[in-house]
Motif scaffolding. Structure first.
Motif, PDB file in Angstrom:
ATOM      1  N   GLY A 106       0.791  -1.222   0.000  1.00 43.84           N
ATOM      2  CA  GLY A 106       0.000   0.000   0.000  1.00 43.84           C
ATOM      3  C   GLY A 106       0.819   1.267   0.000  1.00 43.84           C
ATOM      4  O   GLY A 106       0.257   2.368  -0.003  1.00 43.84           O
ATOM      5  N   GLN A 107       2.143   1.110  -0.043  1.00 41.33           N
ATOM      6  CA  GLN A 107       3.010   2.286  -0.111  1.00 41.33           C
ATOM      7  C   GLN A 107       4.016   2.183  -1.256  1.00 41.33           C
ATOM      8  O   GLN A 107       4.197   3.139  -2.009  1.00 41.33           O
ATOM      9  CB  GLN A 107       3.763   2.488   1.196  1.00 41.33           C
ATOM     10  CG  GLN A 107       4.608   3.765   1.221  1.00 41.33           C
ATOM     11  CD  GLN A 107       5.280   3.976   2.555  1.00 41.33           C
ATOM     12  OE1 GLN A 107       5.756   3.016   3.172  1.00 41.33           O
ATOM     13  NE2 GLN A 107       5.320   5.217   3.011  1.00 41.33           N
ATOM     14  N   ARG A 108       4.644   1.025  -1.386  1.00 48.86           N
ATOM     15  CA  ARG A 108       5.593   0.818  -2.476  1.00 48.86           C
ATOM     16  C   ARG A 108       5.018  -0.086  -3.567  1.00 48.86           C
ATOM     17  O   ARG A 108       5.471  -0.046  -4.720  1.00 48.86           O
ATOM     18  CB  ARG A 108       6.891   0.215  -1.949  1.00 48.86           C
ATOM     19  CG  ARG A 108       7.592   1.049  -0.886  1.00 48.86           C
ATOM     20  CD  ARG A 108       8.893   0.404  -0.443  1.00 48.86           C
ATOM     21  NE  ARG A 108       9.891   0.445  -1.493  1.00 48.86           N
ATOM     22  CZ  ARG A 108      10.807   1.406  -1.617  1.00 48.86           C
ATOM     23  NH1 ARG A 108      10.858   2.413  -0.762  1.00 48.86           N
ATOM     24  NH2 ARG A 108      11.680   1.365  -2.614  1.00 48.86           N
ATOM     25  N   PHE A 109       4.064  -0.918  -3.209  1.00 49.86           N
ATOM     26  CA  PHE A 109       3.430  -1.862  -4.125  1.00 49.86           C
ATOM     27  C   PHE A 109       2.165  -2.382  -3.462  1.00 49.86           C
ATOM     28  O   PHE A 109       1.864  -2.059  -2.305  1.00 49.86           O
ATOM     29  CB  PHE A 109       4.376  -3.031  -4.454  1.00 49.86           C
ATOM     30  CG  PHE A 109       5.018  -3.651  -3.242  1.00 49.86           C
ATOM     31  CD1 PHE A 109       4.309  -4.483  -2.385  1.00 49.86           C
ATOM     32  CD2 PHE A 109       6.346  -3.384  -2.933  1.00 49.86           C
ATOM     33  CE1 PHE A 109       4.886  -5.039  -1.253  1.00 49.86           C
ATOM     34  CE2 PHE A 109       6.947  -3.935  -1.804  1.00 49.86           C
ATOM     35  CZ  PHE A 109       6.213  -4.758  -0.967  1.00 49.86           C
ATOM     36  N   ARG A 110       1.426  -3.225  -4.189  1.00 48.45           N
ATOM     37  CA  ARG A 110       0.282  -3.939  -3.612  1.00 48.45           C
ATOM     38  C   ARG A 110       0.620  -5.426  -3.567  1.00 48.45           C
ATOM     39  O   ARG A 110       1.184  -5.958  -4.518  1.00 48.45           O
ATOM     40  CB  ARG A 110      -0.966  -3.681  -4.453  1.00 48.45           C
ATOM     41  CG  ARG A 110      -1.474  -2.248  -4.362  1.00 48.45           C
ATOM     42  CD  ARG A 110      -2.661  -2.014  -5.286  1.00 48.45           C
ATOM     43  NE  ARG A 110      -2.261  -1.925  -6.688  1.00 48.45           N
ATOM     44  CZ  ARG A 110      -3.126  -1.846  -7.703  1.00 48.45           C
ATOM     45  NH1 ARG A 110      -4.431  -1.883  -7.458  1.00 48.45           N
ATOM     46  NH2 ARG A 110      -2.688  -1.749  -8.943  1.00 48.45           N
ATOM     47  N   PHE A 111       0.267  -6.067  -2.476  1.00 48.63           N
ATOM     48  CA  PHE A 111       0.715  -7.442  -2.232  1.00 48.63           C
ATOM     49  C   PHE A 111      -0.470  -8.372  -2.002  1.00 48.63           C
ATOM     50  O   PHE A 111      -1.445  -8.012  -1.341  1.00 48.63           O
ATOM     51  CB  PHE A 111       1.633  -7.471  -1.012  1.00 48.63           C
ATOM     52  CG  PHE A 111       2.075  -8.842  -0.601  1.00 48.63           C
ATOM     53  CD1 PHE A 111       2.948  -9.572  -1.397  1.00 48.63           C
ATOM     54  CD2 PHE A 111       1.616  -9.414   0.580  1.00 48.63           C
ATOM     55  CE1 PHE A 111       3.362 -10.845  -1.020  1.00 48.63           C
ATOM     56  CE2 PHE A 111       2.022 -10.681   0.971  1.00 48.63           C
ATOM     57  CZ  PHE A 111       2.891 -11.393   0.166  1.00 48.63           C
ATOM     58  N   ALA A 112      -0.367  -9.570  -2.546  1.00 46.61           N
ATOM     59  CA  ALA A 112      -1.366 -10.610  -2.302  1.00 46.61           C
ATOM     60  C   ALA A 112      -0.680 -11.968  -2.373  1.00 46.61           C
ATOM     61  O   ALA A 112       0.447 -12.086  -2.883  1.00 46.61           O
ATOM     62  CB  ALA A 112      -2.490 -10.544  -3.328  1.00 46.61           C
ATOM     63  N   THR A 113      -1.331 -12.983  -1.844  1.00 46.66           N
ATOM     64  CA  THR A 113      -0.822 -14.350  -1.954  1.00 46.66           C
ATOM     65  C   THR A 113      -1.857 -15.219  -2.652  1.00 46.66           C
ATOM     66  O   THR A 113      -3.039 -14.878  -2.721  1.00 46.66           O
ATOM     67  CB  THR A 113      -0.498 -14.947  -0.571  1.00 46.66           C
ATOM     68  OG1 THR A 113      -1.704 -14.971   0.220  1.00 46.66           O
ATOM     69  CG2 THR A 113       0.555 -14.126   0.144  1.00 46.66           C
ATOM     70  N   ALA A 114      -1.398 -16.331  -3.171  1.00 48.45           N
ATOM     71  CA  ALA A 114      -2.295 -17.271  -3.851  1.00 48.45           C
ATOM     72  C   ALA A 114      -1.722 -18.668  -3.742  1.00 48.45           C
ATOM     73  O   ALA A 114      -0.535 -18.848  -3.449  1.00 48.45           O
ATOM     74  CB  ALA A 114      -2.475 -16.874  -5.317  1.00 48.45           C
ATOM     75  N   THR A 115      -2.564 -19.656  -3.967  1.00 52.22           N
ATOM     76  CA  THR A 115      -2.124 -21.043  -4.043  1.00 52.22           C
ATOM     77  C   THR A 115      -2.648 -21.641  -5.339  1.00 52.22           C
ATOM     78  O   THR A 115      -3.840 -21.563  -5.625  1.00 52.22           O
ATOM     79  CB  THR A 115      -2.640 -21.860  -2.847  1.00 52.22           C
ATOM     80  OG1 THR A 115      -2.155 -21.276  -1.638  1.00 52.22           O
ATOM     81  CG2 THR A 115      -2.152 -23.302  -2.940  1.00 52.22           C
ATOM     82  N   VAL A 116      -1.735 -22.207  -6.117  1.00 49.41           N
ATOM     83  CA  VAL A 116      -2.086 -22.821  -7.399  1.00 49.41           C
ATOM     84  C   VAL A 116      -1.801 -24.311  -7.306  1.00 49.41           C
ATOM     85  O   VAL A 116      -0.786 -24.718  -6.756  1.00 49.41           O
ATOM     86  CB  VAL A 116      -1.271 -22.192  -8.544  1.00 49.41           C
ATOM     87  CG1 VAL A 116      -1.635 -22.841  -9.880  1.00 49.41           C
ATOM     88  CG2 VAL A 116      -1.484 -20.686  -8.596  1.00 49.41           C
ATOM     89  N   THR A 117      -2.701 -25.132  -7.825  1.00 48.52           N
ATOM     90  CA  THR A 117      -2.482 -26.580  -7.840  1.00 48.52           C
ATOM     91  C   THR A 117      -1.888 -26.994  -9.177  1.00 48.52           C
ATOM     92  O   THR A 117      -2.462 -26.697 -10.232  1.00 48.52           O
ATOM     93  CB  THR A 117      -3.806 -27.338  -7.592  1.00 48.52           C
ATOM     94  OG1 THR A 117      -4.353 -26.915  -6.343  1.00 48.52           O
ATOM     95  CG2 THR A 117      -3.569 -28.841  -7.555  1.00 48.52           C
ATOM     96  N   ASN A 118      -0.739 -27.661  -9.122  1.00 48.92           N
ATOM     97  CA  ASN A 118      -0.070 -28.033 -10.362  1.00 48.92           C
ATOM     98  C   ASN A 118      -0.639 -29.324 -10.953  1.00 48.92           C
ATOM     99  O   ASN A 118      -1.580 -29.911 -10.412  1.00 48.92           O
ATOM    100  CB  ASN A 118       1.450 -28.140 -10.138  1.00 48.92           C
ATOM    101  CG  ASN A 118       1.850 -29.322  -9.269  1.00 48.92           C
ATOM    102  OD1 ASN A 118       1.031 -30.178  -8.912  1.00 48.92           O
ATOM    103  ND2 ASN A 118       3.134 -29.392  -8.929  1.00 48.92           N
TER     104      ASN A 118
END
Length: 499
Positions: A106-118
């Motif tokens: 929210g200051q230098r970038f926006r961040f999120a996480t995710a989980t992908v099933t291979n």
């Protein structure tokens, strides 16, 4: 949210990077001695290295000094970061405490996480960094990009036995420079197939930020085995438009391929994607050179361009050069394999990380972001040919550095330093690229020498041959002395959760 008096790890990280030196006592750490930052006017790791011949005292002295420079980060960073770690909180491997995403979201970038099933039904944990938009961030530091989508994107692949967090030094700056950066943890050693699955997810409509992605501008980068993965997957998938391989760019000729990543190069694979390789003087540990290491007496590493045994570092570069595809290879002076993974332990030079970041941003600006932004392409080209660093990397540097008793951690800076003197004096750095406007080709098989002689054309005069650079006289790949001029000519379904 906890309100306990005991500082959380994130709070400790925040205090350490802000320079709160009294935290040493609170955590029961030992005494800390103040350091002075490296002086570029006298630092032997910065000054031009003297010429020397094997089997002489001058050679031995220079070699010992280079090994010491390759250990400099290990001597300084642990002290500077130690304030950010409680006695029972040391991660393994240690991560850069100044790049905890929550600190800068929210200051230098926006961040999120995710989980992908291979494809093997294994979970791939991912971090997603996005640029700030005008309405999404506050107090954005000067020099960082604030822009509306769509954004180009870069997939980041870590090396063997590593993890995604160790490449925050690149993921976060890429977002700060206007890219979506996606890093992930390989599930079980199949870097190549996992990377392909991540690419499919990234291009699918189910990518959580699909409406912000510019699908015509997606690239790939990686370190070590991740670098080999980027080298191959980036050529196999025509949707990937640019490659950066950190130690190192790998030849994808099946006869040279030596990496087990769950994907093999097919016979007759045509290489078409511009690729930059960044290598290092040493592997994990600095070792003496008693003679010129190039050309090597043998090749014990296939086409990987990295490893313990004698091997050429330029096979991936030469493969692309011969095909007339824009490419470059930079070998970091006093660099090690761990320069690309900031750690509390292990060898590493002061300037390898910022130089690698400088090159990575410049390459992707020239060949990825610049695909639809001519000014960005021109600026990336300018930075690639520069003989002195600007601040395009420094503005993103937050982590690895030395300790100041008042200001706390002071990241290493390279602005104003000589680009030429950051290249290895043991291994040749090489260049074969084209100007983005005129497509004028320029190349050298000894970039350091050409750089120091100011023998490369500078932007603004693309059609004027530089001193010592011969115009094209024959087919692509023809040599002219030490300088070379080139003529450049359904998916698996994924399941994911987003945090």
């Amino acid at each position: 949210m906890s309100t306990t008096q005991t500082p959380t790890l994130s709070a400790v990280f925040h205090l350490a990077c802000a320079g709160v030196t009294s935290l040493i006592l609170a955590l029961g750490a030992g005494p800390v001695s103040a350091q002075t930052g490296p002086d570029p006017t006298s630092d032997p790791c910065v000054l031009p290295a003297p010429e020397a011949e094997p089997m002489t005292a001058a050679w031995t002295e220079r070699d010992l000094q280079n090994q010491a420079c390759a250990e400099a980060r290990a001597q300084e960073v642990p002290l500077s970061w130690s304030l950010g770690l409680g006695p029972d909180e040391l991660p393994s491997p240690a991560r850069d405490p100044c790049r905890a995403p929550a600190k800068h979201d929210g200051q230098r970038f926006r961040f999120a996480t995710a989980t992908v099933t291979n494809r093997d039904d294994e979970a791939l944990a991912a971090e997603i960094y996005r640029p700030c938009s005008p309405s999404s961030c506050t107090d954005v530091p000067a020099g960082l990009v604030v822009a509306e989508p769509p954004y180009p994107a870069v997939l980041i692949v870590h090396g063997g036995g590593s993890q995604k967090e160790l490449h925050r030094w690149a993921a976060q700056p890429l977002a700060e420079a206007g890219y979506i950066a996606v890093s992930f943890d390989v599930a079980s050693g199949n870097h190549g197939s996992d990377a392909q699955d991540m690419v499919e997810w990234l291009f699918s409509s189910e990518f959580p930020f699909a409406d912000e992605l510019d699908r015509d501008r997606v690239g790939i980068t990686g370190h070590s085995q991740g670098g080999s993965t980027a080298s191959l997957v980036g050529q196999l998938d025509e949707r990937l438009r640019a490659i950066v391989a950190w130690d190192n760019l790998t030849a994808v000729d099946p006869m040279l391929w030596a990496d087990d990543i769950g994907v093999e190069p097919p016979a007759g694979l045509t290489v078409t994607t511009p690729a930059l390789g960044i290598g290092a003087d040493y592997y994990f540990t600095p070792e003496p050179y008693t003679d010129h290491p190039e050309p090597p007496p043998s090749n014990g590493e296939g086409g990987r361009g990295r490893g313990v045994s004698a091997h050429p570092k330029d096979l991936g570069y030469q493969e692309l050069r011969a095909a007339g595809v824009d490419t470059a290879l930079v070998i970091l002076r006093a660099g090690t394999h761990l320069d690309f993974t900031p750690l509390m332990a292990g060898a590493g030079s002061r300037y390898g990380e910022p130089y690698a970041l400088y090159l990575t941003l410049a390459w992707f600006d020239r060949y990825l972001k610049g695909l639809s932004e001519p000014d960005t392409a021109a600026d990336g080209y300018r930075r690639l040919l520069a003989t002195q660093f600007d601040d395009s990397a420094d503005r993103h540097n937050l982590g690895a550095g030395y300790y100041d008793p008042v200001e706390g951690n002071q990241p290493y800076r390279i602005a104003g330093l000589s680009v030429c003197d950051r290249m290895s004096f043991y291994f040749k750095s090489r260049l074969a690229i084209t100007a983005p406007d005129s497509h004028q080709p320029i190349a050298t098989e000894d970039w350091k020498t050409a750089c120091k002689a100011d023998a490369l054309p500078q932007p603004g005069t693309p059609d004027t041959p530089a001193p010592g650079v011969q115009p094209p006289t024959g087919s692509s790949g023809a040599l002219g002395g030490s300088l070379l001029i080139l003529l450049t000519v359904g998916a698996l379904r994924r399941r994911w959760t987003v945090a």
